[in-house]
Design an enzyme around this catalytic site. Sequence first.
Site, mmCIF file in Angstrom:
data_model
loop_
_atom_site.group_PDB
_atom_site.id
_atom_site.type_symbol
_atom_site.label_atom_id
_atom_site.label_comp_id
_atom_site.label_asym_id
_atom_site.label_seq_id
_atom_site.Cartn_x
_atom_site.Cartn_y
_atom_site.Cartn_z
ATOM 1 N N TYR A 159 0.847 -1.195 0.000
ATOM 2 C CA TYR A 159 0.000 0.000 0.000
ATOM 3 C C TYR A 159 0.889 1.255 0.000
ATOM 4 C CZ TYR A 159 -3.885 -3.085 1.445
ATOM 5 O OH TYR A 159 -4.826 -4.079 1.530
ATOM 6 N N GLY A 179 -12.972 1.717 5.317
ATOM 7 C CA GLY A 179 -11.975 2.734 5.011
ATOM 8 C C GLY A 179 -12.662 4.073 4.895
ATOM 9 N N SER A 185 -4.836 -14.037 1.670
ATOM 10 C CA SER A 185 -5.774 -13.087 1.081
ATOM 11 C C SER A 185 -5.948 -13.424 -0.391
ATOM 12 C CB SER A 185 -5.260 -11.652 1.232
ATOM 13 O OG SER A 185 -6.170 -10.731 0.656
ATOM 14 N N ASN A 204 -19.496 5.806 8.983
ATOM 15 C CA ASN A 204 -19.402 4.394 8.605
ATOM 16 C C ASN A 204 -19.467 3.484 9.828
ATOM 17 O OD1 ASN A 204 -19.167 5.085 5.917
ATOM 18 N ND2 ASN A 204 -16.965 4.709 5.790
ATOM 19 N N TRP A 233 -13.033 -7.190 3.119
ATOM 20 C CA TRP A 233 -12.735 -5.818 2.730
ATOM 21 C C TRP A 233 -13.666 -5.348 1.613
ATOM 22 C CZ3 TRP A 233 -10.845 -5.249 -2.359
ATOM 23 C CH2 TRP A 233 -10.367 -6.415 -2.969
#
Length: 323
Positions: free
Chosen positions: A54, A286, A154, A296, A209
Amino acid sequence: MEYRRLGRAGLKLSVLSYGTWVTFSDQMDSAAARECLEVARQAGVNFFDSAEVYGNGRSESVLGAAIEDLGWSRETYVLSTKLYWGIHDEVNLRRTLNRKYLLHAIDGCLTRLRTGFVDLLFCHRPDPDTTVEEIVWTMSDIIGAGKALYWGTSKWSASEVRAAWSIADRYGLRKPVVEQPEYNLFTTRWVDEEYHALVSELGIGLTTWSPLASGMLTGKYRDGVSSRSRAALAGHESFLGKLTDGDSARQVDELSVVAADLGCTTAQLAIAWCAANKTVSTVITGASDPLQLRQNLDAVAVVPLLSEEVMARISRIFRHRQS
């Protein structure tokens, strides 16, 4: 905030957690990161997710510096990172899970995160060029060295996860305990089909995610893509096709009607829908600013409102199969 076990592991994660994929890499400085982390902690979030790739390490650096500045006690939160893509353009250091890469890369991650260990270490993708035995032995050794407490995968297939679990079981090594798939109202196959047996038979936990499908499920793209949106950032152009799809937009419009009936935002309903699935250990959210993050995280209050009738109504909109 509800806390759920990570599959059969004893570790408990907040049902909503905070991920740093785009925001800490491209959209946020250290001061804003600290503010968002404080908002998350105040809401009861205890799990913070990152990855080596990232921002080519920037996300980890921003996250580590922010947590250090906040002075959190290390035992009070759960931290993860992921390895595979690499950040150095060298043979053996990109798109691999070989032993050399993993043992070098974990040290770099810990340095950027300013910590002695991560709680969860993910193999960010499967590696067809490295045997599963080598990967499992190395991940087990990393845990044995105290640099990670648990490991997982993942976007591995169920058969790949099962192969790794079986090798670890055969040799008495650390088994993978978690998988991190995409999961939202548009993307349900991985959680509802691919990993169903892994959860029920092996006790694999799921840290999912993209509950808002890259922002599509907020409804904010009805009038086009803002220049401040992640879809407008360099390297994220692949989002644009999904965001401008007419059928998807219609479904989001119908979902917004359900949200209005429940007295919540469309985004909160989409996040709550993911969290309502008890096979999910945590839903990684996020946000690029504290207000958005606070809104959120308020989705936890929407979960109890999702009656069978409401869930059936949502399933009809997105044409999900009823169990």
